[in-house]
Design a protein around this motif. Sequence first.
Motif, PDB file in Angstrom:
ATOM      1  N   VAL A  46      41.485  79.303  27.734  1.00 41.52           N
ATOM      2  CA  VAL A  46      42.418  79.080  28.823  1.00 41.52           C
ATOM      3  C   VAL A  46      41.928  79.839  30.041  1.00 41.52           C
ATOM      4  O   VAL A  46      41.604  81.011  29.962  1.00 41.52           O
ATOM      5  N   VAL A  47      41.842  79.170  31.164  1.00 38.40           N
ATOM      6  CA  VAL A  47      41.401  79.833  32.393  1.00 38.40           C
ATOM      7  C   VAL A  47      42.533  79.793  33.397  1.00 38.40           C
ATOM      8  O   VAL A  47      43.542  79.128  33.206  1.00 38.40           O
ATOM      9  N   SER A  48      42.360  80.534  34.468  1.00 39.42           N
ATOM     10  CA  SER A  48      43.409  80.638  35.480  1.00 39.42           C
ATOM     11  C   SER A  48      43.653  79.297  36.160  1.00 39.42           C
ATOM     12  O   SER A  48      42.744  78.662  36.663  1.00 39.42           O
ATOM     13  N   LEU A  49      44.934  78.894  36.163  1.00 41.94           N
ATOM     14  CA  LEU A  49      45.335  77.702  36.913  1.00 41.94           C
ATOM     15  C   LEU A  49      46.471  78.054  37.867  1.00 41.94           C
ATOM     16  O   LEU A  49      47.240  77.194  38.278  1.00 41.94           O
ATOM     17  N   ALA A  50      46.630  79.341  38.158  1.00 44.90           N
ATOM     18  CA  ALA A  50      47.699  79.771  39.057  1.00 44.90           C
ATOM     19  C   ALA A  50      47.555  79.054  40.395  1.00 44.90           C
ATOM     20  O   ALA A  50      46.470  78.908  40.936  1.00 44.90           O
ATOM     21  N   GLY A  51      48.658  78.625  40.947  1.00 46.53           N
ATOM     22  CA  GLY A  51      48.637  77.951  42.233  1.00 46.53           C
ATOM     23  C   GLY A  51      48.457  76.450  42.137  1.00 46.53           C
ATOM     24  O   GLY A  51      48.486  75.766  43.162  1.00 46.53           O
ATOM     25  N   VAL A  52      48.220  75.917  40.964  1.00 47.63           N
ATOM     26  CA  VAL A  52      48.139  74.468  40.791  1.00 47.63           C
ATOM     27  C   VAL A  52      49.468  73.861  41.202  1.00 47.63           C
ATOM     28  O   VAL A  52      50.533  74.361  40.859  1.00 47.63           O
ATOM     29  N   ARG A  53      49.414  72.796  41.963  1.00 48.25           N
ATOM     30  CA  ARG A  53      50.634  72.225  42.515  1.00 48.25           C
ATOM     31  C   ARG A  53      51.064  71.009  41.706  1.00 48.25           C
ATOM     32  O   ARG A  53      50.256  70.200  41.293  1.00 48.25           O
ATOM     33  N   SER A  54      52.380  70.890  41.538  1.00 47.15           N
ATOM     34  CA  SER A  54      52.909  69.723  40.846  1.00 47.15           C
ATOM     35  C   SER A  54      53.094  68.586  41.833  1.00 47.15           C
ATOM     36  O   SER A  54      53.230  68.801  43.039  1.00 47.15           O
ATOM     37  N   GLN A  55      53.088  67.374  41.325  1.00 48.02           N
ATOM     38  CA  GLN A  55      53.298  66.187  42.138  1.00 48.02           C
ATOM     39  C   GLN A  55      54.593  65.527  41.714  1.00 48.02           C
ATOM     40  O   GLN A  55      54.804  65.264  40.532  1.00 48.02           O
ATOM     41  N   LEU A  56      55.438  65.250  42.680  1.00 41.95           N
ATOM     42  CA  LEU A  56      56.705  64.569  42.421  1.00 41.95           C
ATOM     43  C   LEU A  56      56.644  63.165  42.998  1.00 41.95           C
ATOM     44  O   LEU A  56      56.258  62.975  44.158  1.00 41.95           O
ATOM     45  N   SER A  57      57.002  62.191  42.214  1.00 41.03           N
ATOM     46  CA  SER A  57      56.999  60.812  42.689  1.00 41.03           C
ATOM     47  C   SER A  57      58.205  60.563  43.583  1.00 41.03           C
ATOM     48  O   SER A  57      59.094  61.407  43.737  1.00 41.03           O
ATOM     49  N   LYS A  58      58.242  59.390  44.172  1.00 37.00           N
ATOM     50  CA  LYS A  58      59.458  58.954  44.862  1.00 37.00           C
ATOM     51  C   LYS A  58      60.604  58.881  43.846  1.00 37.00           C
ATOM     52  O   LYS A  58      60.386  58.624  42.672  1.00 37.00           O
ATOM     53  N   VAL A  59      61.797  59.097  44.331  1.00 39.23           N
ATOM     54  CA  VAL A  59      62.976  58.920  43.490  1.00 39.23           C
ATOM     55  C   VAL A  59      63.361  57.442  43.504  1.00 39.23           C
ATOM     56  O   VAL A  59      63.468  56.825  44.566  1.00 39.23           O
ATOM     57  N   ARG A  66      71.475  55.822  38.867  1.00 43.54           N
ATOM     58  CA  ARG A  66      71.064  57.196  38.573  1.00 43.54           C
ATOM     59  C   ARG A  66      69.627  57.435  39.020  1.00 43.54           C
ATOM     60  O   ARG A  66      68.781  56.556  38.944  1.00 43.54           O
ATOM     61  N   ARG A  67      69.369  58.658  39.454  1.00 44.00           N
ATOM     62  CA  ARG A  67      68.070  59.022  40.018  1.00 44.00           C
ATOM     63  C   ARG A  67      67.030  59.277  38.925  1.00 44.00           C
ATOM     64  O   ARG A  67      67.277  60.043  38.006  1.00 44.00           O
ATOM     65  N   LEU A  68      65.885  58.635  39.088  1.00 45.64           N
ATOM     66  CA  LEU A  68      64.772  58.807  38.157  1.00 45.64           C
ATOM     67  C   LEU A  68      63.533  59.203  38.958  1.00 45.64           C
ATOM     68  O   LEU A  68      63.297  58.687  40.051  1.00 45.64           O
ATOM     69  N   GLN A  69      62.724  60.090  38.374  1.00 47.77           N
ATOM     70  CA  GLN A  69      61.553  60.596  39.079  1.00 47.77           C
ATOM     71  C   GLN A  69      60.556  61.115  38.055  1.00 47.77           C
ATOM     72  O   GLN A  69      60.931  61.474  36.935  1.00 47.77           O
ATOM     73  N   THR A  70      59.285  61.155  38.404  1.00 44.45           N
ATOM     74  CA  THR A  70      58.298  61.780  37.531  1.00 44.45           C
ATOM     75  C   THR A  70      57.662  62.971  38.236  1.00 44.45           C
ATOM     76  O   THR A  70      57.598  63.023  39.466  1.00 44.45           O
ATOM     77  N   GLN A  71      57.185  63.904  37.423  1.00 47.09           N
ATOM     78  CA  GLN A  71      56.536  65.113  37.917  1.00 47.09           C
ATOM     79  C   GLN A  71      55.261  65.330  37.116  1.00 47.09           C
ATOM     80  O   GLN A  71      55.267  65.223  35.889  1.00 47.09           O
ATOM     81  N   ILE A  72      54.182  65.630  37.790  1.00 48.41           N
ATOM     82  CA  ILE A  72      52.891  65.820  37.133  1.00 48.41           C
ATOM     83  C   ILE A  72      52.392  67.226  37.427  1.00 48.41           C
ATOM     84  O   ILE A  72      52.421  67.687  38.580  1.00 48.41           O
ATOM     85  N   ASP A  86      65.251  62.825  34.522  1.00 50.35           N
ATOM     86  CA  ASP A  86      66.464  61.996  34.474  1.00 50.35           C
ATOM     87  C   ASP A  86      67.594  62.834  35.070  1.00 50.35           C
ATOM     88  O   ASP A  86      68.370  63.462  34.357  1.00 50.35           O
ATOM     89  N   TRP A  87      67.664  62.849  36.388  1.00 51.28           N
ATOM     90  CA  TRP A  87      68.517  63.811  37.094  1.00 51.28           C
ATOM     91  C   TRP A  87      69.997  63.659  36.773  1.00 51.28           C
ATOM     92  O   TRP A  87      70.731  64.657  36.730  1.00 51.28           O
ATOM     93  N   LYS A 123      63.336  53.514  30.093  1.00 52.53           N
ATOM     94  CA  LYS A 123      63.902  53.378  31.435  1.00 52.53           C
ATOM     95  C   LYS A 123      62.914  53.865  32.505  1.00 52.53           C
ATOM     96  O   LYS A 123      63.033  53.529  33.675  1.00 52.53           O
ATOM     97  N   PHE A 124      61.919  54.665  32.071  1.00 48.09           N
ATOM     98  CA  PHE A 124      60.908  55.175  32.991  1.00 48.09           C
ATOM     99  C   PHE A 124      59.627  54.345  32.957  1.00 48.09           C
ATOM    100  O   PHE A 124      58.580  54.813  33.428  1.00 48.09           O
TER     101      PHE A 124
END
Length: 628
Positions: A46-59, A66-72, A86-87, A123-124
Amino acid sequence: MESFLTTSALPCPALKSAKVLCFSHTLSSKSRDYGQHCPNMARVSVVSLAGVRSQLSKVVHSQQGRRLQTQILQIAPDITTIRSLDWDRDRFDIEFGLQNGTTYNSFVIDAEKLAVVDASHEKFRDLYLSSLNGQIDTSTIEYIVVNHTEPDHSGLVPDLLHLAPNAIVVGCKVCIQFLQNLVLHPFKNMIVKGGEMLDLGKGHVLEFVMAPNLHWPDTMFTLDRGSGILFTCDAFGMHYCSEMVFDEDLATIEPHYRFYYDCLMRPNARSVLTALKRVNGMDFGVIATGHGPLITYNIAEMMNKYENWSKQALEKQVATVAVLYISDYGFSDQLSQALARGLTKTNTMVAMLDLNYVDTQELIECIGRCGAVIIMAPPSSGPAIKALSTLYAAVKVKQPVVIAESYGGDDEPVDTIMQHFMELGMASPLAPLRVKETPTEATYQQYEEAGTDLGQLLSQKKVIQSKKKGMPMNVSKSIARISGGIYVVTAKKGTSKGAMIASWVSQASFRPLGITIAVAKDRAIESLMQVGDLFAINCLEEGNHIHIMKHFLKRFPPGADRFEGVKNTVAANGSPVLIEALAYIECTVKTRMETSDHWIVYGEVTDGNISKSAGHTAAHYRKFGDYY
């Protein structure tokens, strides 16, 4: 490809250095120190991944709005999670309400042999597949690891097989059998057993751990030895939806973690302890759950909680009930879990068996050691109906039997099943449980209350005996001198309503105004008083309270309307308010503290009113402190 609009920096505490947290301990009767730093971690890359940013899709919005979204987010070298957010989901199986929605967590291991670990809810479909296609060439997926086949995790497996027809589905024997009924066409598969391994290349060696009944018989864990990540699907999860990928905010998520355990894992406490023993000594720094945040900050504490809660459940058990359900048929699984939840509230242990796959000898042995049997109505054809013949021969005279509908569209009539048992000299302590329409919150409440009623019936004698062996008489009489009023606590969530007489009520804070109530663990209303729930306290008036108190003290059949015949209106927070109450106070549950047999519920006051300023709250006087 999906358009990603939002990014946010998320910490990955287990990945900030070449060291990872690990689960390594020896068994003892004391709390274990899970998650210590391991000195020899050469095989964990395992190496450092600090600061890696997540990606959020459109809602996007479902048909129900109901609001649905994905996060990577990349959580380790070569490993990415795709979280389906599944908000607004407000009910999940037996839980009457979700205050913060839920997530379905899927994982991609981009090794020499590309693998997907668990999928997502159907549903996703568009969101999830778009997110997945944005990360990999889905046609090159070689393995689909399925830790659990419940539809919220496996609903998109057929879609993955359509995109990658040569992919091999990896799972335990029962898992593959379930999936064959879901996919409905031949597919390549690999049936694995505990301890077997699969080398994906680039150091990613998967080791499989069988964890049946957490909470389906098909469940397994998958350890990626290369990254130190343990994929557990439902186990150690929670229904909590947020952009927080990890468990850094323990205070916020802990109530959801406990409620999830109580609903889904406590009925299988013995299986929880078995699974913990099987992962004993394994090295991992992240628990990649199927719902809610991944666990890495608090591995030791979270796993100790599972162990301690499960040990306590087994130590307190007063009886065991066999709950016989049918997987992947109607609402049999969800409704049986509601029954199990009600049973465990009375310290009654549950042995859950799937009639589609149970071994004949296992069924006979289970019935022989259980104090009662609950049978979810099976379909009129198939292996489950054949298992009933074994059951008829295995039950004992005077062994309580409860029959419940599964609402599967082809249920064997409950009256027919009951007639067979009556001919054998059996009697049911409860009327058959019937479902006239698609189950709602009220249906799940009815089934949970039925489980509680049966548990109380089985434990009644032991409870009375334990009270007789209670505190010294002088102590009991002195505690009884602590005064209390007489109140009716009411709550409503969805279509479920509840009420109880309470006297252990006290103001607990000034700013904000707060009140505590002691709620017995086996009270039906307890399920409606989780963190975030709303309730009302109705103060009964001295001289005008006896008839109301008698009404709410009587035993109600499962699912009965507690308010029938009692004049009431609705408070601003939706809770019932008694017209004859002297005053009422509206509250929101902020926190709960557990004692041996009660939950201390702290609620912040949001509103209230008084009908008679000159009236006095009815007082409750006791002779002994070990009775209400």
